[in-house]
Design an enzyme around this catalytic site. Structure first.
Site, PDB file in Angstrom:
ATOM      1  N   ASP A 101       0.866  -1.169   0.000  1.00 43.11           N
ATOM      2  CA  ASP A 101       0.000   0.000   0.000  1.00 43.11           C
ATOM      3  C   ASP A 101       0.908   1.226   0.000  1.00 43.11           C
ATOM      4  OD1 ASP A 101      -2.201   1.754   0.552  1.00 43.11           O
ATOM      5  OD2 ASP A 101      -3.186   0.115   1.617  1.00 43.11           O
ATOM      6  N   ASP A 203      -2.884   4.739  -2.360  1.00 40.28           N
ATOM      7  CA  ASP A 203      -3.888   5.392  -1.527  1.00 40.28           C
ATOM      8  C   ASP A 203      -4.336   6.723  -2.155  1.00 40.28           C
ATOM      9  OD1 ASP A 203      -5.076   5.165   1.276  1.00 40.28           O
ATOM     10  OD2 ASP A 203      -4.226   7.186   1.384  1.00 40.28           O
ATOM     11  N   GLU A 266      -6.497   3.641  -5.764  1.00 41.32           N
ATOM     12  CA  GLU A 266      -7.724   3.802  -4.976  1.00 41.32           C
ATOM     13  C   GLU A 266      -8.427   5.071  -5.448  1.00 41.32           C
ATOM     14  OE1 GLU A 266      -9.541   4.477  -0.508  1.00 41.32           O
ATOM     15  OE2 GLU A 266      -7.688   5.453  -1.092  1.00 41.32           O
ATOM     16  N   HIS A 327     -11.156  -2.131   4.095  1.00 47.44           N
ATOM     17  CA  HIS A 327     -11.042  -1.702   5.495  1.00 47.44           C
ATOM     18  C   HIS A 327     -11.741  -0.383   5.777  1.00 47.44           C
ATOM     19  CE1 HIS A 327      -8.062   0.356   3.184  1.00 47.44           C
ATOM     20  NE2 HIS A 327      -7.797   1.172   4.190  1.00 47.44           N
ATOM     21  N   ASP A 328     -12.318   0.234   4.767  1.00 51.92           N
ATOM     22  CA  ASP A 328     -13.006   1.510   4.950  1.00 51.92           C
ATOM     23  C   ASP A 328     -14.527   1.398   4.881  1.00 51.92           C
ATOM     24  OD1 ASP A 328     -10.589   2.955   5.126  1.00 51.92           O
ATOM     25  OD2 ASP A 328     -10.452   3.129   2.944  1.00 51.92           O
TER      26      ASP A 328
END
Ligand code: NOJ
Ligand code: MG
Length: 539
Positions: A101, A203, A266, A327-328
């Site tokens: 990431d 990200d 992302e 995870h969000d």
């Protein structure tokens, strides 16, 4: 070369690990790299191809690793550099790939770059971040809002200026207009690729460039009290700026310095803007993450529409991808219910394009219950009580019925969900009808069948709660029929599937059953149907 002629990241399946929550090896209640190393068997048995690790870099953990203090290191909470290298080696030995990431939009406020930048207005690193003078009244320079609540500007009394942070004030945004920032960050990418890392999930890649005139964002007409306060404004001048696409292309060029690596972005944007991130002539991200399934209302007609729009909107040669959870976002099994979660994984694993799995979704893990005193997510702390907190989807992986689900011998950093005594890898491995057995069967089928791994997608018209499509590779075909409703329904099959057979049902109980010209789907059932042998040989 794969039998379909596609790259590993095209026919492969990505599995996201949130390292804090996967497996703890040292009893500190926080998952770590040796923990992951000890659980690779699970990934091999599941049949996924690539592991994406959420950030493992040194971090004060204000945003649990998305506040990076050193882009080339490993946080001691997770392990050592040696343990990381050993993990890369072992992952590769098992034929898997490792994706890291990369968090380029901001650093930690404790990153040495920011510490140097804030020392004085003349600091050599001052321009690595985004500084502005106060407005005439002493307030923030403009109306820009933080994604995590409040103004995006933080006043630095020592130097009398504000700095911009799209997320926490502990996450100052880097100034990507500065070539020195680009050079330093690209070197970080190279250092990981030189160590064998196979690619990056980047990200908030659409945030990297902000308006150079610092214009106020317009007020959103759609926002209502009680909604996420960030959405009061349309982020017109803070994200998806035209210049960002050049930057993505530059980043892709760095990735292409090494063979066979992948760049995943992302991006939460409407479809036509999302597609721009493939770049002109596909020189941008290999895969701009497609989050439509994560946010969409779970109705057959809605999904049919968005799938067709997505397929139709891809640039020529642009490779599709699908994501069900991360995870969000709330867990899929909580969003659509446990029965539909099985239909959802069948959808994920039979659509055209790379699927991304979120750890625990292969068990049907649901959102964990987090008591107020257990809240850890800074988003929930800043904007409480609106269901925005992300702790529920970050609870520890459930391995067995042992204490703490086998995740840790210590005190887990987030509570283990109460469901663990039944919902765990060990119990579901021994249950032929479990969600885990379904995921393994679906993945095995997808891996073995070029039509499912890389074949063409063709919608089949259907009504009500039914979603139907075909996947085609040469003379091979499958029909996928999904019942998103809670009552039984009958569908007429495309002609060549008449007298075919059910390859796999989400209920795992009627493989090889023959179908006629129609097939009855039970409530919450999905099936993959193969044509009769005689029909299959006809082109
Ligand atoms: C997106 C990440 O997925 C999220 O977890 C994080 O809080 C923000 N970016 C800020 O880095
Ligand atoms: Mg640990």
């Amino acid at each position: 070369m794969h039998k379909t002629g596609t790259a590993w990241w095209q026919h492969g399946i990505v599995y996201q690990i949130y390292p804090r929550s996967f497996q703890d090896s040292d009893g500190d209640g926080i998952g770590d790299l040796p923990g992951i190393m000890g659980r690779l068997d699970h990934l091999v048995e599941l049949g996924v191809d690539a592991v994406w690790l959420s950030p493992i870099f040194p971090s004060p953990m204000a945003d649990f690793g998305y506040d990076v203090a050193d882009f080339t290191g490993v946080d001691p909470i997770f392990g050592t550099q040696e343990q990381f290298d050993a993990l890369v080696t072992e992952v590769h030995r098992r034929g898997l790939r490792l994706i890291l990431d990369f968090v380029p939009n901001h650093t930690s406020d404790r990153h040495p770059w920011f510490e140097e930048a804030r020392r004085s207005r003349d600091s050599a690193k001052r321009d690595w971040y985004i500084w502005r003078d106060p407005a005439p009244d002493g307030g923030p320079p403009n109306n820009w809002l933080s994604n995590f609540g409040g103004s995006a500007w933080e006043y630095d009394a020592a130097t009398g200026q504000y700095y911009y942070h799209a997320f926490l004030k502990e996450q100052p945004d880097l100034n990507w207009r500065n070539p020195a920032v680009r050079a330093a960050m690209f070197d970080a990418l190279r250092s990981w690729m030189a160590r064998g890392v196979d690619g990056f999930r980047v990200d908030v890649i659409w945030h990297l460039i902000k308006d150079d005139q610092f214009r106020d964002n317009p007020v959103s007409p759609d926002w209502k009290p009680g909604m996420d306060p960030f959405h009061q404004l349309v982020p017109l001048y803070t994200a998806d700026r035209p210049e960002v696409l050049d930057l993505v292309r530059e980043m892709r060029a760095v990735i292409d310095e090494y063979d066979d690596r992948v760049l995943i972005g992302e991006i939460y944007l409407p479809l036509e803007r999302l597609m721009a991130y493939y770049g002109a002539d596909l020189t941008g991200a290999h895969m701009p993450f497609n989050f439509q399934l994560i946010d969409a209302p779970w109705h057959a007609r809605t999904l049919e529409g968005l799938i067709n729009e997505y397929e139709g909107g891809l640039p020529p040669g642009g490779w599709p991808n699908w994501v069900l959870g991360n995870h969000d976002k709330p867990r899929i099994a909580s969003r659509v219910g446990p029965a539909q979660a099985r239909v959802a994984v069948m959808l994920l694993l039979t659509l055209r394009g790379t699927p991304t799995f979120y750890y625990g979704d292969e068990l049907g893990m649901e959102n964990g219950l987090i008591r107020p005193d257990q809240v850890r997510d800074p988003f929930e702390k800043n904007v409480p009580g609106r269901g925005l907190g992300r702790d529920p989807q970050r609870t520890p992986m459930q391995w067995s019925a042992a204490p703490n689900a086998g995740f840790t011998t210590g005190q887990p950093w987030l509570p283990v969900s109460d469901s663990f005594s039944e919902v765990n890898v060990e119990a579901q491995s021994g249950d032929r009808r479990s969600m885990l057995s379904l995921c393994r069967a679906l993945i095995a089928l997808r891996r073995g069948e070029p039509a499912l791994a890389a074949g063409a997608f063709e919608p089949v018209s259907a009504e009500g709660d039914l979603l139907v499509y075909q996947r085609i590779w040469g003379t091979d075909r499958f029909a996928v029929a999904l019942n998103l409703g809670s009552t039984a329904a009958r569908i007429a099959l495309p002609e060549r599937f008449a007298d075919g057979r059910i390859h796999l049902s989400t209920h795992l109980d009627r493989s090889d059953a023959l179908v006629g010209a129609t097939v009855e789907l039970r409530a919450d059932e999905g099936v993959i149907i193969a044509p009769a042998k005689s029909a299959q040989v006809k082109p």
